[in-house]
Structures are given as C-alpha cells and as structure tokens.
Design an enzyme around this catalytic site. Sequence first.
Site, mmCIF file in Angstrom:
data_model
loop_
_atom_site.group_PDB
_atom_site.id
_atom_site.type_symbol
_atom_site.label_atom_id
_atom_site.label_comp_id
_atom_site.label_asym_id
_atom_site.label_seq_id
_atom_site.Cartn_x
_atom_site.Cartn_y
_atom_site.Cartn_z
ATOM 1 N N ILE A 60 -0.972 -3.128 32.519
ATOM 2 C CA ILE A 60 -1.233 -1.631 32.001
ATOM 3 C C ILE A 60 -2.511 -1.825 31.548
ATOM 4 C CG2 ILE A 60 1.256 -1.165 31.640
ATOM 5 C CD1 ILE A 60 0.782 -1.651 28.609
ATOM 6 N N THR A 125 8.158 0.843 17.155
ATOM 7 C CA THR A 125 9.296 0.001 16.392
ATOM 8 C C THR A 125 9.256 0.400 14.894
ATOM 9 O OG1 THR A 125 9.462 -2.171 15.580
ATOM 10 C CG2 THR A 125 7.159 -1.645 16.375
ATOM 11 N N ASP A 126 10.227 -0.009 14.143
ATOM 12 C CA ASP A 126 10.480 0.152 12.942
ATOM 13 C C ASP A 126 9.342 -0.732 12.244
ATOM 14 O OD1 ASP A 126 11.778 -1.995 13.302
ATOM 15 O OD2 ASP A 126 13.405 -1.591 12.018
ATOM 16 N N GLU A 127 9.039 -1.763 12.841
ATOM 17 C CA GLU A 127 8.184 -2.585 12.083
ATOM 18 C C GLU A 127 6.704 -2.027 11.549
ATOM 19 O OE1 GLU A 127 7.513 -6.526 13.346
ATOM 20 O OE2 GLU A 127 9.761 -6.768 14.048
ATOM 21 N N TYR A 153 1.475 -8.291 15.166
ATOM 22 C CA TYR A 153 2.383 -7.244 16.018
ATOM 23 C C TYR A 153 2.502 -5.839 15.706
ATOM 24 C CZ TYR A 153 6.510 -5.367 17.975
ATOM 25 O OH TYR A 153 7.502 -4.561 18.409
ATOM 26 N N LYS A 157 1.399 -2.335 17.453
ATOM 27 C CA LYS A 157 2.202 -1.112 17.725
ATOM 28 C C LYS A 157 1.652 0.120 16.853
ATOM 29 C CE LYS A 157 5.305 -1.410 20.017
ATOM 30 N NZ LYS A 157 5.338 -1.068 21.564
ATOM 31 N N PRO A 208 17.286 -23.134 13.670
ATOM 32 C CA PRO A 208 16.045 -23.054 12.639
ATOM 33 C C PRO A 208 16.013 -21.611 11.898
ATOM 34 C CG PRO A 208 15.373 -22.592 14.869
ATOM 35 C CD PRO A 208 16.879 -23.025 14.890
ATOM 36 N N VAL A 209 16.287 -21.774 10.656
ATOM 37 C CA VAL A 209 16.285 -20.424 10.056
ATOM 38 C C VAL A 209 15.259 -20.417 9.200
ATOM 39 C CG1 VAL A 209 17.455 -18.898 8.065
ATOM 40 C CG2 VAL A 209 18.788 -20.118 9.973
ATOM 41 N N ARG A 276 8.119 -17.602 8.211
ATOM 42 C CA ARG A 276 7.163 -17.074 8.879
ATOM 43 C C ARG A 276 6.001 -16.451 7.907
ATOM 44 N NH1 ARG A 276 9.513 -12.172 12.427
ATOM 45 N NH2 ARG A 276 9.856 -13.730 13.938
ATOM 46 N N GLY A 278 3.834 -13.869 5.967
ATOM 47 C CA GLY A 278 3.846 -12.337 6.102
ATOM 48 C C GLY A 278 5.265 -11.812 6.245
HETATM 49 P P1 NAD Z 1 9.925 -8.119 25.999
HETATM 50 O O1 NAD Z 1 8.844 -8.871 25.383
HETATM 51 O O2 NAD Z 1 11.100 -8.723 26.176
HETATM 52 O O3 NAD Z 1 9.420 -7.615 27.339
HETATM 53 C C1 NAD Z 1 8.035 -7.088 27.482
HETATM 54 C C2 NAD Z 1 7.736 -6.974 28.962
HETATM 55 O O4 NAD Z 1 6.577 -6.183 28.935
HETATM 56 C C3 NAD Z 1 7.891 -8.152 29.880
HETATM 57 O O5 NAD Z 1 8.556 -7.744 30.977
HETATM 58 C C4 NAD Z 1 6.536 -8.242 30.203
HETATM 59 O O6 NAD Z 1 5.945 -8.893 31.270
HETATM 60 C C5 NAD Z 1 5.761 -7.013 30.038
HETATM 61 N N1 NAD Z 1 4.476 -6.842 29.731
HETATM 62 C C6 NAD Z 1 3.739 -7.540 28.766
HETATM 63 N N2 NAD Z 1 2.289 -7.191 28.828
HETATM 64 C C7 NAD Z 1 2.231 -6.359 30.071
HETATM 65 C C8 NAD Z 1 1.019 -6.054 30.554
HETATM 66 N N3 NAD Z 1 -0.204 -6.194 29.892
HETATM 67 N N4 NAD Z 1 1.236 -5.218 31.651
HETATM 68 C C9 NAD Z 1 2.390 -5.055 31.956
HETATM 69 N N5 NAD Z 1 3.628 -5.486 31.601
HETATM 70 C C10 NAD Z 1 3.476 -6.023 30.542
HETATM 71 O O7 NAD Z 1 9.833 -6.978 25.051
HETATM 72 P P2 NAD Z 1 11.256 -5.969 24.320
HETATM 73 O O8 NAD Z 1 12.152 -6.828 23.402
HETATM 74 O O9 NAD Z 1 12.086 -5.607 25.562
HETATM 75 O O10 NAD Z 1 10.552 -4.972 23.909
HETATM 76 C C11 NAD Z 1 10.335 -3.647 24.821
HETATM 77 C C12 NAD Z 1 9.398 -2.757 23.871
HETATM 78 O O11 NAD Z 1 10.391 -2.215 22.858
HETATM 79 C C13 NAD Z 1 8.297 -3.187 23.261
HETATM 80 O O12 NAD Z 1 7.064 -2.261 23.294
HETATM 81 C C14 NAD Z 1 8.729 -3.655 21.771
HETATM 82 O O13 NAD Z 1 7.527 -3.143 20.937
HETATM 83 C C15 NAD Z 1 9.553 -2.226 21.483
HETATM 84 N N6 NAD Z 1 10.672 -2.794 20.509
HETATM 85 C C16 NAD Z 1 11.435 -3.754 20.727
HETATM 86 C C17 NAD Z 1 12.460 -4.194 19.837
HETATM 87 C C18 NAD Z 1 13.261 -5.407 20.014
HETATM 88 O O14 NAD Z 1 14.179 -5.422 19.024
HETATM 89 N N7 NAD Z 1 13.212 -6.093 20.683
HETATM 90 C C19 NAD Z 1 12.763 -3.321 18.747
HETATM 91 C C20 NAD Z 1 11.928 -1.954 18.749
HETATM 92 C C21 NAD Z 1 10.870 -1.831 19.444
HETATM 93 O O1 TDX Z 2 13.980 -18.980 14.831
HETATM 94 C C1 TDX Z 2 13.895 -17.948 14.361
HETATM 95 N N1 TDX Z 2 14.414 -18.071 12.800
HETATM 96 C C2 TDX Z 2 14.488 -17.070 12.310
HETATM 97 O O2 TDX Z 2 14.953 -17.222 11.145
HETATM 98 C C3 TDX Z 2 13.397 -16.801 14.701
HETATM 99 C C4 TDX Z 2 13.119 -16.542 16.115
HETATM 100 C C5 TDX Z 2 13.716 -15.541 13.998
HETATM 101 N N2 TDX Z 2 14.200 -15.829 12.760
HETATM 102 C C6 TDX Z 2 13.987 -14.735 11.688
HETATM 103 C C7 TDX Z 2 12.953 -13.683 11.774
HETATM 104 C C8 TDX Z 2 13.553 -12.398 11.375
HETATM 105 O O3 TDX Z 2 13.687 -12.265 9.760
HETATM 106 O O4 TDX Z 2 15.061 -13.723 12.210
HETATM 107 C C9 TDX Z 2 14.618 -12.496 12.067
HETATM 108 C C10 TDX Z 2 14.647 -11.642 13.400
HETATM 109 O O5 TDX Z 2 13.308 -12.405 14.237
HETATM 110 P P1 TDX Z 2 13.029 -11.917 15.592
HETATM 111 O O6 TDX Z 2 14.040 -12.041 16.481
HETATM 112 O O7 TDX Z 2 11.632 -12.718 15.917
HETATM 113 O O8 TDX Z 2 12.491 -10.473 15.509
HETATM 114 P P2 TDX Z 2 11.628 -9.362 14.566
HETATM 115 O O9 TDX Z 2 10.540 -10.299 14.085
HETATM 116 O O10 TDX Z 2 12.831 -8.937 13.433
HETATM 117 O O11 TDX Z 2 11.097 -8.479 15.312
HETATM 118 C C11 TDX Z 2 12.141 -7.775 16.442
HETATM 119 O O12 TDX Z 2 12.357 -6.509 16.096
HETATM 120 C C12 TDX Z 2 11.465 -5.476 16.122
HETATM 121 C C13 TDX Z 2 11.285 -7.764 17.796
HETATM 122 O O13 TDX Z 2 10.901 -8.956 18.166
HETATM 123 C C14 TDX Z 2 10.164 -6.906 17.897
HETATM 124 O O14 TDX Z 2 9.534 -6.949 19.131
HETATM 125 C C15 TDX Z 2 10.728 -5.449 17.597
HETATM 126 O O15 TDX Z 2 9.393 -4.303 17.266
#
Ligand code: NAD
Ligand code: TDX
Length: 339
Positions: A60, A125-127, A153, A157, A208-209, A276, A278
């Site tokens: 993109i 995202t809510d982040e 990240y 966003k 791993p928590v 983690r 921050g």
């Molecule tokens: P993901 O990492 O599983 O998927 C991301 C996809 O984007 C992948 O298929 C990757 O190949 C593609 N991609 C990455 N860089 C690209 C580029 N430069 N050009 C084209 N394609 C590219 O992510 P997800 O968890 O499905 O999240 C999708 C969207 O939702 C993201 O924008 C994320 O910020 C947002 N979001 C995710 C969560 C969550 O809990 N996972 C929550 C809120 C918002």
């Molecule tokens: O190994 C782990 N151990 C652990 O304790 C991992 C991978 C995560 N965690 C903790 C960190 C967070 O408090 O679990 C919580 C969730 O972590 P993630 O799954 O990495 O999600 P988070 O950081 O909350 O972000 C997710 O939600 C918002 C998505 O990855 C984002 O893309 C989205 O925007």
Amino acid sequence: MKIIVTGGAGFIGSNFVYHMLNKYPEYEIICVDNLTYAGNLSTLQEAFKNEKFSFHKVDIADRNAVFSLFEEVRPDIVVNFAAESHVDRSIENPSIFVDTNISGTVVLMDASIKYGVKRYHQVSTDEVYGDLPLDKPELLFTEETPVKTSSPYSSSKASADLFVHAYNRTYGLPITISRCSNNYGPNHFPEKLIPLMIINALNDKPLPVYGDGQNVRDWLYVEDHCEAIDLIIHDGKIGEVYNVGGHNEMANIDIVKLICKTLDKPESLITYVNDRKGHDRRYAIDPTKIHSELGWLPKTNFENGIQKTIQWYLDNRDWWEEIISGDYQNYYKEMYSNR
Ligand code: NAD
Ligand code: TDX
C-alpha cells in the site's frame, strides 16, 4: 459495488473478506495485500473459489502500484486494514510502522481522491487513546478521549488517523474511522496473546505472561468487529469516528488460566517474564455511539467466542503449524529467550 480490502490476508481482513462475500454475493471484493510475515494466502483459499473475489499482491505504500490498481479496478469503497499490527515488533523496529501505517494510508487516500472513491474507511484501534488506570473502572474511551499514544505502533495508527481527518477537512475525501478494542477468533497470527497461549499450551511450552499479568484488554470476537465495519461503511456518517468494543474487560492472566483449563493443561506452564516496554495498563471502550447511531451490538459473548476460537485452533493445526515452523522460530527466540 467494488470494495478494495487492504490487508485481507491477515487476521481481521480475512474475516472481513469472508463476511462480505457471504453477506453481499453481488459485491466485488478486491483484496490488496503484500503478504508480509502476517499475511497468509492459505487463509483465503475458500475465497479464491468465489468469482467475485480477486487478490493483488501490492504494497500500500507503493504509489505507482496502488495508482495502477485503482486505475484498473475503479473501486467504490476502500477499507484499509493493512498495517504492521504488533506492538512488540514496533518496539524493536519502528520505521516499518511509519512506512506502512502512515505512508501507506496517505498513498491509499491520494488514490482514493484521484479515482473518486465514495468512502474511504480507516480501520484504527483503541490504542490511539493510550491507557486507563486499573483503579478507576468507571473510565472508558469515548470518541472524545484525547489521542495520547504509548508505543510506536499506536503512534503510527494515531498519526494515520490524523491524516485521515485532514484529508476529509482539506480535500473533502469521504472518510470514516473505526477504533476497535482487542479482537480474537479464527486466523489470528500466533504472535498475539490468545493464539500464542493456545498454541504453546497445546505444545506443552511455557506460557510467557508479561509483568504481573494484571493488564486489562477489552476483547471482541472478530466477526462482531466485521459487522461493525460493514454497518459503518454503509450507514456511518462521513467524517466520523466510531469506537467499537463489547464491554468485555479481562486481565491477561485470567485469559491464560482459562485457556489452560479448557485445554486441560497445568497452570504450572505459566511463566512470568519481563514486562513490555511502555506496556499499556488497561483498555476499555465505550461503544454508545455506534450502538445508538447504527444499532450495533456484539453478538458473541466471551465464553462462547473463546471456546469457538480454541476449537478453531484444534481443528486447524496445519494452518498454524506451517506458520510456527518458519521465520516465526527466529522471532520467538529473539522476543522470548532471556526475557
Ligand atoms: P495482521 O497483522 O494480522 O494483518 C495485517 C495484514 O496487512 C497482513 O495480511 C499483511 O500482509 C498486510 N500488510 C502489512 N503491510 C502491508 C503493506 N505495506 N501493504 C499491503 N499489505 C500489508 O493485523 P490484524 O490484527 O488483522 O489488524 C488489521 C487492522 O486492524 C490493522 O490496521 C490493526 O491496526 C487494526 N486493529 C487490530 C486489532 C486487533 O486486535 N488485532 C484491534 C483493533 C484494530
Ligand atoms: O506473549 C505475550 N504475553 C503477554 O503477556 C503476548 C504476545 C502478550 N502479552 C500481553 C500484552 C498485552 O497486555 O497480552 C496483552 C495482549 O497483547 P497483544 O496480543 O500483543 O495485543 P495488544 O498489545 O493489546 O494489541 C492488540 O490490540 C489492539 C493488537 O495487536 C493491535 O493490533 C490492536 O490495535
């Protein structure tokens, strides 16, 4: 109706592709994804059987490639899921988050203006709101909560969201933004908490928590997120932000214990590791606006959703075994050994 879905080979994007193909058989769904480590074509194998679905391997942030694609497709709607999405990776290597999440969004919007797209939807995202304290459960993120990010990240966003607002105000691009809480469900890449814990538990590996395990996330089943976006792109008001979440706050440690119990694995697998950097303490969404304006409510409660999700990982071993046998091994070693 022609809809470009970017990031459709990832977790939420792929669920959205299937949601749209099933619900609107007359729509054309054009998936755009450059297949990073998080993109997986095997996730889309059923979609490829549908003649209304097409796939384009495009970055993109590649302006020429994106403009050629828009010239060819002439989309009505663009839904941008494509992103670098993992907070831990953003801490190790922020610059790719700038390239994809910010520059990629700008390129997509430039093309959307040139080709007269009727709706550009940004999946945010809510982040972007930062975090909330654990001791004030009454506080929730509303659409008016100031943007105040913690990680590279979330900063990328939030920056993208600011550009999206600017493109609406300055150029009149018809935009909407959704800010959703943590999703879970099928096709979730195993670097994220829930799939990582399910897979490690199935393999009798340590769980791993981070830190004290008390960090709280507000979990939403992925299909409910897809329905929210579907409603927003059809009925949402131009220029508006919609928060999406299901009032389902849980501490990480409680989720990990629930996974152990469901899979009949001992809690002795749980290993507390360094926190983690921050690390956001708590996320919690107030979804009043999308409920009152668009009638959205989540349909899957956590008890059912987590059981369906665990069952999906039990039924789709080939999908995740393929993923964790590749580069993922190096990622895991770098991220978790000596932690
Ligand atoms: P993901 O990492 O599983 O998927 C991301 C996809 O984007 C992948 O298929 C990757 O190949 C593609 N991609 C990455 N860089 C690209 C580029 N430069 N050009 C084209 N394609 C590219 O992510 P997800 O968890 O499905 O999240 C999708 C969207 O939702 C993201 O924008 C994320 O910020 C947002 N979001 C995710 C969560 C969550 O809990 N996972 C929550 C809120 C918002
Ligand atoms: O190994 C782990 N151990 C652990 O304790 C991992 C991978 C995560 N965690 C903790 C960190 C967070 O408090 O679990 C919580 C969730 O972590 P993630 O799954 O990495 O999600 P988070 O950081 O909350 O972000 C997710 O939600 C918002 C998505 O990855 C984002 O893309 C989205 O925007």
